[in-house]
Design a protein around this motif. Structure first.
Motif, PDB file in Angstrom:
ATOM      1  N   THR A 103      47.876  30.768  37.273  1.00 53.67           N
ATOM      2  CA  THR A 103      49.015  29.851  37.150  1.00 53.67           C
ATOM      3  C   THR A 103      48.998  29.112  35.815  1.00 53.67           C
ATOM      4  N   ARG A 107      51.930  29.763  32.922  1.00 53.18           N
ATOM      5  CA  ARG A 107      52.852  28.658  32.643  1.00 53.18           C
ATOM      6  C   ARG A 107      52.659  28.105  31.233  1.00 53.18           C
ATOM      7  N   THR A 303      51.725  23.258  41.441  1.00 54.25           N
ATOM      8  CA  THR A 303      52.620  24.396  41.295  1.00 54.25           C
ATOM      9  C   THR A 303      53.961  24.076  41.947  1.00 54.25           C
TER      10      THR A 303
END
Length: 362
Positions: A103, A107, A303
């Motif tokens: 993640t 990102r 998230t």
């Protein structure tokens, strides 16, 4: 060759150069659409066309529109490669990373691309499967062939700080997620403070101690979070349970949750990321341990899905957009000043987002 000459070509009138030798389907040579052609059609000077093509101010809007219309009609495009050779700048930033699936990395890359585009820069991405010195140097060599102005390296693993990998000297480089601020420009979330906020929140709720599901032992971010968890417990005089090691996946969090569900004294868990926290929630549900009535859970990352877990997850928010922005700004600063990577670490603050997965012990 004029650096502002175009790459586009148009076919000559019928009866022009005969077939053969051009490599163009049909055998007809194509003439370059020059800046002079655009200037003639627009009724302006070639210098005005150059200013419009390069985005310079000082051209009145009506003239600019007139020139742009002529460019569209003739299919003219400025030759950016030739201009780059002339000015020594390619308006491209390279990104080297070792794991695109996590993640944080994905990102961060998204944020870098967004902020680079806002500055008129493209990005070139090269992933590395195995983080070795040879592979890193190979990636930098490839970046040189692709003509980038600076490189952002998303490291994650303990490589720069252990001396396992060294970056080429004199390169415009910014490193993300590393403990190498004594040698390179580093940008990162304040991992330690984020973990401290998570553990203190659980202790403030009245929990006797906090268990921990850590990230991989090779991860710099995972190690920082684990160290902060251990330090907060020790400073508070709380027992320090042995951490359970995960690999950032929900599956590893699930396995840890099955083990922790058998611990009668476990009333609070800090997971090193939201995916492992998700695995914990499922394991506790299957074993009949209610969250947060029986066990409180805190994650890390915040998230987009975390607010929709059952229950919504208390977690540490990482500002990936700000990390990406600071990476791009650091790279541009080096490009514009023509300095190499200047040592120092720029930490982006983290903050705890409290939702329904935490409560006082029952």
């Amino acid at each position: 060759m004029n650096p502002d000459e175009p790459e586009q070509r148009v076919s000559p009138p019928t009866g022009g150069v005969p077939r053969g030798g051009s490599g163009v389907p049909g055998g007809r040579r194509r003439q370059r659409v020059s800046m002079a052609d655009v200037a003639k059609l627009a009724g302006v000077s070639s210098q005005t066309v150059s200013r419009v093509a390069n985005g310079h101010a000082g051209v009145i809007s009506s003239t600019r529109e007139q020139v742009l219309a002529a460019m569209r009609q003739l299919g003219y495009r400025p030759n950016s490669a030739a201009r780059a050779l002339r000015y020594g700048q390619f308006n491209t930033i390279g990104v080297i990373l070792f794991n695109l699936s996590t993640t944080g990395n994905s990102r961060t890359v998204e944020a870098v691309a967004t902020h680079a585009a806002a500055e008129g820069y493209a990005i070139t991405l090269i992933p590395i499967d195995v983080p070795t010195q040879d592979n890193v140097l190979g990636a930098f060599t490839r970046m040189g062939e692709l003509a980038v102005d600076a490189v952002i390296v998303i490291m994650e693993s303990h490589l720069l700080d252990t001396g396992t990998v060294q970056l080429p000297p004199g390169v415009h480089v910014v490193v993300v997620d590393s403990d190498a601020g004594d040698r390179y420009s580093v940008v990162d979330t304040d991992q330690a403070d984020g973990a401290r906020q998570a553990v203190r929140h659980l202790l403030d709720l009245g929990h006797r101690t906090v268990w921990h599901v850590s990230g991989p032992e090779t991860s710099y971010a995972g190690q920082r979070r684990t160290e902060a968890w251990r330090t907060v417990l020790a400073e508070a005089g709380c027992p320090v349970p042995a951490p359970l090691h995960g690999d950032w996946s929900a599956e590893s969090g699930y396995a840890a949750g099955l083990a922790l569900a058998q611990e009668p004294g476990c009333t609070a868990v800090f997971a090193a990321n939201d995916q492992m926290a998700l695995g914990l929630l499922r394991a506790f549900h299957e074993r009949g341990r209610s969250v947060p009535s029986d066990i409180s859970v805190v994650g890390f990352d915040d998230t987009p899905d975390a607010a929709f877990f059952i229950p919504p997850l208390t977690t540490v928010h990482q500002d990936f957009a700000e990390v990406g922005r600071r990476c791009v700004q650091g790279a541009l600063r080096q490009i514009r000043t023509r300095n190499g990577s200047l040592p120092g670490t720029d930490l982006v603050p983290a903050r705890l987002v409290i939702r329904q997965s935490t409560a006082p012990p029952g």
